[in-house]
Design a protein around this motif. Structure first.
Motif, PDB file in Angstrom:
ATOM      1  N   LEU A  42       0.815  -1.214   0.000  1.00 40.76           N
ATOM      2  CA  LEU A  42       0.000   0.000   0.000  1.00 40.76           C
ATOM      3  C   LEU A  42       0.849   1.265   0.000  1.00 40.76           C
ATOM      4  CD1 LEU A  42      -2.902  -0.807   2.483  1.00 40.76           C
ATOM      5  CD2 LEU A  42      -3.030  -0.552   0.013  1.00 40.76           C
ATOM      6  N   LEU A  43       2.054   1.177   0.522  1.00 42.54           N
ATOM      7  CA  LEU A  43       2.935   2.334   0.597  1.00 42.54           C
ATOM      8  C   LEU A  43       3.241   2.888  -0.789  1.00 42.54           C
ATOM      9  CD1 LEU A  43       4.382   3.968   2.767  1.00 42.54           C
ATOM     10  CD2 LEU A  43       6.352   2.467   2.511  1.00 42.54           C
ATOM     11  N   GLN A  44       3.400   1.992  -1.758  1.00 38.66           N
ATOM     12  CA  GLN A  44       3.678   2.416  -3.129  1.00 38.66           C
ATOM     13  C   GLN A  44       2.405   2.698  -3.915  1.00 38.66           C
ATOM     14  OE1 GLN A  44       5.724  -0.140  -1.685  1.00 38.66           O
ATOM     15  NE2 GLN A  44       7.150   1.563  -1.406  1.00 38.66           N
ATOM     16  N   ASP A  45       1.280   2.212  -3.443  1.00 41.94           N
ATOM     17  CA  ASP A  45       0.033   2.340  -4.197  1.00 41.94           C
ATOM     18  C   ASP A  45      -0.729   3.631  -3.899  1.00 41.94           C
ATOM     19  OD1 ASP A  45       0.517  -0.068  -5.383  1.00 41.94           O
ATOM     20  OD2 ASP A  45      -0.746  -1.233  -4.022  1.00 41.94           O
ATOM     21  N   CYS A  46      -0.398   4.305  -2.795  1.00 42.52           N
ATOM     22  CA  CYS A  46      -1.122   5.531  -2.442  1.00 42.52           C
ATOM     23  C   CYS A  46      -0.826   6.632  -3.459  1.00 42.52           C
ATOM     24  CB  CYS A  46      -0.727   6.008  -1.049  1.00 42.52           C
ATOM     25  SG  CYS A  46      -1.411   5.000   0.283  1.00 42.52           S
ATOM     26  N   GLU A  47      -1.848   7.373  -3.844  1.00 45.59           N
ATOM     27  CA  GLU A  47      -1.668   8.448  -4.825  1.00 45.59           C
ATOM     28  C   GLU A  47      -0.773   9.550  -4.271  1.00 45.59           C
ATOM     29  OE1 GLU A  47      -5.328   9.924  -6.296  1.00 45.59           O
ATOM     30  OE2 GLU A  47      -6.005   7.982  -7.068  1.00 45.59           O
ATOM     31  N   GLN A  48      -0.883   9.833  -2.983  1.00 48.08           N
ATOM     32  CA  GLN A  48      -0.047  10.845  -2.362  1.00 48.08           C
ATOM     33  C   GLN A  48       1.138  10.172  -1.680  1.00 48.08           C
ATOM     34  OE1 GLN A  48      -2.063  14.128  -0.308  1.00 48.08           O
ATOM     35  NE2 GLN A  48      -4.000  13.054  -0.679  1.00 48.08           N
ATOM     36  N   PRO A  49       2.377  10.622  -1.966  1.00 42.60           N
ATOM     37  CA  PRO A  49       3.543  10.001  -1.334  1.00 42.60           C
ATOM     38  C   PRO A  49       3.572  10.311   0.165  1.00 42.60           C
ATOM     39  CG  PRO A  49       4.201  11.906  -2.644  1.00 42.60           C
ATOM     40  CD  PRO A  49       2.745  11.693  -2.897  1.00 42.60           C
ATOM     41  N   LEU A  50       3.394   9.294   0.975  1.00 45.04           N
ATOM     42  CA  LEU A  50       3.198   9.497   2.409  1.00 45.04           C
ATOM     43  C   LEU A  50       4.439  10.063   3.096  1.00 45.04           C
ATOM     44  CD1 LEU A  50       1.188   6.260   3.313  1.00 45.04           C
ATOM     45  CD2 LEU A  50       0.338   8.518   2.653  1.00 45.04           C
ATOM     46  N   LEU A  51       5.625   9.668   2.641  1.00 51.52           N
ATOM     47  CA  LEU A  51       6.836  10.186   3.276  1.00 51.52           C
ATOM     48  C   LEU A  51       6.966  11.688   3.061  1.00 51.52           C
ATOM     49  CD1 LEU A  51       9.343   9.616   4.928  1.00 51.52           C
ATOM     50  CD2 LEU A  51      10.543   9.001   2.817  1.00 51.52           C
ATOM     51  N   HIS A  52       6.585  12.153   1.901  1.00 44.71           N
ATOM     52  CA  HIS A  52       6.589  13.601   1.648  1.00 44.71           C
ATOM     53  C   HIS A  52       5.642  14.317   2.618  1.00 44.71           C
ATOM     54  CE1 HIS A  52       8.258  12.075  -2.105  1.00 44.71           C
ATOM     55  NE2 HIS A  52       8.611  13.291  -2.452  1.00 44.71           N
ATOM     56  N   LEU A  53       4.460  13.751   2.797  1.00 42.53           N
ATOM     57  CA  LEU A  53       3.484  14.356   3.712  1.00 42.53           C
ATOM     58  C   LEU A  53       4.019  14.399   5.133  1.00 42.53           C
ATOM     59  CD1 LEU A  53       0.166  12.665   2.477  1.00 42.53           C
ATOM     60  CD2 LEU A  53       1.008  14.949   1.924  1.00 42.53           C
ATOM     61  N   ALA A  54       4.618  13.304   5.570  1.00 41.53           N
ATOM     62  CA  ALA A  54       5.159  13.242   6.931  1.00 41.53           C
ATOM     63  C   ALA A  54       6.275  14.261   7.117  1.00 41.53           C
ATOM     64  CB  ALA A  54       5.670  11.840   7.233  1.00 41.53           C
ATOM     65  N   CYS A  55       7.143  14.385   6.114  1.00 40.36           N
ATOM     66  CA  CYS A  55       8.248  15.343   6.211  1.00 40.36           C
ATOM     67  C   CYS A  55       7.732  16.783   6.215  1.00 40.36           C
ATOM     68  CB  CYS A  55       9.231  15.132   5.062  1.00 40.36           C
ATOM     69  SG  CYS A  55      10.215  13.621   5.218  1.00 40.36           S
ATOM     70  N   ALA A  56       6.762  17.077   5.370  1.00 38.22           N
ATOM     71  CA  ALA A  56       6.208  18.433   5.315  1.00 38.22           C
ATOM     72  C   ALA A  56       5.553  18.814   6.637  1.00 38.22           C
ATOM     73  CB  ALA A  56       5.216  18.549   4.167  1.00 38.22           C
ATOM     74  N   ARG A  57       4.948  17.829   7.308  1.00 37.94           N
ATOM     75  CA  ARG A  57       4.295  18.064   8.598  1.00 37.94           C
ATOM     76  C   ARG A  57       5.282  18.109   9.757  1.00 37.94           C
ATOM     77  NH1 ARG A  57      -0.863  17.234  10.018  1.00 37.94           N
ATOM     78  NH2 ARG A  57      -0.179  16.113  11.873  1.00 37.94           N
ATOM     79  N   GLY A  58       6.520  17.760   9.497  1.00 39.48           N
ATOM     80  CA  GLY A  58       7.523  17.767  10.561  1.00 39.48           C
ATOM     81  C   GLY A  58       7.403  16.604  11.511  1.00 39.48           C
ATOM     82  N   SER A  59       6.826  15.479  11.050  1.00 37.73           N
ATOM     83  CA  SER A  59       6.596  14.327  11.915  1.00 37.73           C
ATOM     84  C   SER A  59       7.759  13.342  11.804  1.00 37.73           C
ATOM     85  CB  SER A  59       5.282  13.637  11.557  1.00 37.73           C
ATOM     86  OG  SER A  59       5.096  12.490  12.365  1.00 37.73           O
ATOM     87  N   VAL A  60       8.667  13.395  12.761  1.00 35.97           N
ATOM     88  CA  VAL A  60       9.837  12.523  12.744  1.00 35.97           C
ATOM     89  C   VAL A  60       9.427  11.071  12.987  1.00 35.97           C
ATOM     90  CG1 VAL A  60      12.084  12.054  13.793  1.00 35.97           C
ATOM     91  CG2 VAL A  60      11.293  14.425  13.535  1.00 35.97           C
ATOM     92  N   ASP A  61       8.529  10.847  13.935  1.00 38.26           N
ATOM     93  CA  ASP A  61       8.089   9.475  14.230  1.00 38.26           C
ATOM     94  C   ASP A  61       7.416   8.836  13.023  1.00 38.26           C
ATOM     95  OD1 ASP A  61       9.071   9.667  16.783  1.00 38.26           O
ATOM     96  OD2 ASP A  61       7.135  10.105  17.710  1.00 38.26           O
ATOM     97  N   MET A  62       6.575   9.603  12.346  1.00 39.24           N
ATOM     98  CA  MET A  62       5.891   9.069  11.168  1.00 39.24           C
ATOM     99  C   MET A  62       6.890   8.766  10.051  1.00 39.24           C
ATOM    100  SD  MET A  62       3.014   8.100   9.924  1.00 39.24           S
ATOM    101  CE  MET A  62       1.710   8.922  10.878  1.00 39.24           C
ATOM    102  N   ALA A  63       7.823   9.686   9.816  1.00 43.32           N
ATOM    103  CA  ALA A  63       8.824   9.462   8.774  1.00 43.32           C
ATOM    104  C   ALA A  63       9.667   8.230   9.093  1.00 43.32           C
ATOM    105  CB  ALA A  63       9.710  10.704   8.634  1.00 43.32           C
ATOM    106  N   THR A  64      10.011   8.061  10.360  1.00 44.01           N
ATOM    107  CA  THR A  64      10.789   6.891  10.774  1.00 44.01           C
ATOM    108  C   THR A  64      10.022   5.606  10.496  1.00 44.01           C
ATOM    109  OG1 THR A  64      11.857   8.186  12.531  1.00 44.01           O
ATOM    110  CG2 THR A  64      11.944   5.785  12.733  1.00 44.01           C
TER     111      THR A  64
END
Length: 254
Positions: A42-64
């Motif tokens: 699912l990580l590759q199938d999501c239309e929005q790149p989740l790691l980009h979203l996590a980084c933009a939000r400043g979420s270190v735990d989510m990015a990890t």
């Protein structure tokens, strides 16, 4: 959540939506971890790149969490940004260094550090450009420099309007960032067709920036493509304190 549930397309769409909301709205890294543990594709199938979203939000735990499940640290969003572009401009600002450290460690592990430093977004910006363009980013730029990121980039014919990191830092009016770049030997005088950092400072009416650049040996009478100097632009925009200082203290000609 069983991966068998995702044989139903409706279920898969619902889970994708849940993943995006968990990252974008709720910052729920535990939920994301649980879902991806059973459904890593699912990580590759999501239309929005989740790691980009996590980084933009400043979420270190989510990015990890996302990186642990195989998120692509070199992947592009629709603006051709890599996650590192988002991390260096993350909000809140205090998360930027931690996010950047996380990504740099992963890039070192993958052996693609130089590649990510050279990667450009849709406007031609590298991560150094993105970092320099926002205020209060001196620690981020110092971390990039510590990993051998360049402070200067040759003009690219595909991006004729792209400004240098030093010019962007000048426009952001952050003296700490400007001093870090100057100390790292950023080129203070523009080449042909480039934006002149000193002129940027003059147009912004930023006297402190003018002083820092001149101390770093910027040419006081450098001209832009319109034949205008920093003193000319200071008068044009009615920044008379800058104009008078340039003429009286720096010997600018009119």
């Amino acid at each position: 959540m069983s991966s068998l549930m995702l044989q139903d397309p409706d279920s898969e769409d619902s889970v994708k939506k849940m993943l995006i909301e968990a990252v974008l709205l709720h910052d729920d890294s535990e939920l994301v971890d649980a879902v991806l543990s059973d459904n890593r594709d699912l990580l590759q199938d999501c239309e929005q790149p989740l790691l980009h979203l996590a980084c933009a939000r400043g979420s270190v735990d989510m990015a990890t969490t996302l990186i642990r499940h195989g998120a692509d640290t070199l992947g592009c969003d629709r603006q051709f940004r890599r996650p590192i572009h988002c991390a260096v401009q993350a909000e809140p600002t205090q998360s930027r260094v931690r996010l950047l450290s996380l990504l740099l460690k992963q890039h070192q592990k993958n052996g693609d550090l130089r590649r990510v430093f050279l990667a450009r977004d849709k406007s031609g910006n590298t991560c150094m450009h993105s970092a320099a363009a926002v205020p209060d980013n001196a620690p981020v730029i110092q971390l990039l420099l510590a990993h051998k990121a360049s402070v200067d980039f040759a003009m690219h014919k595909k991006f004729p309007d792209l400004k240098s990191p030093l010019a962007l830092a000048t426009m952001a009016q952050c003296v700490e960032t400007l001093q870090v770049l100057v100390t790292a030997k950023a080129y203070v005088n523009a080449s042909a067709d480039e934006t002149v950092p000193l002129i940027c400072a003059a147009q912004e009416g930023w006297l402190e920036g003018i002083q820092v650049l001149l101390q770093a040996k910027a040419y006081v009478d450098a001209r832009d493509s319109e034949g205008m100097t920093a003193a000319h632009w200071s008068y044009q925009f009615e920044h008379y304190d800058c104009a008078e200082w340039l003429v009286s203290n720096a010997g600018a000609s009119l």
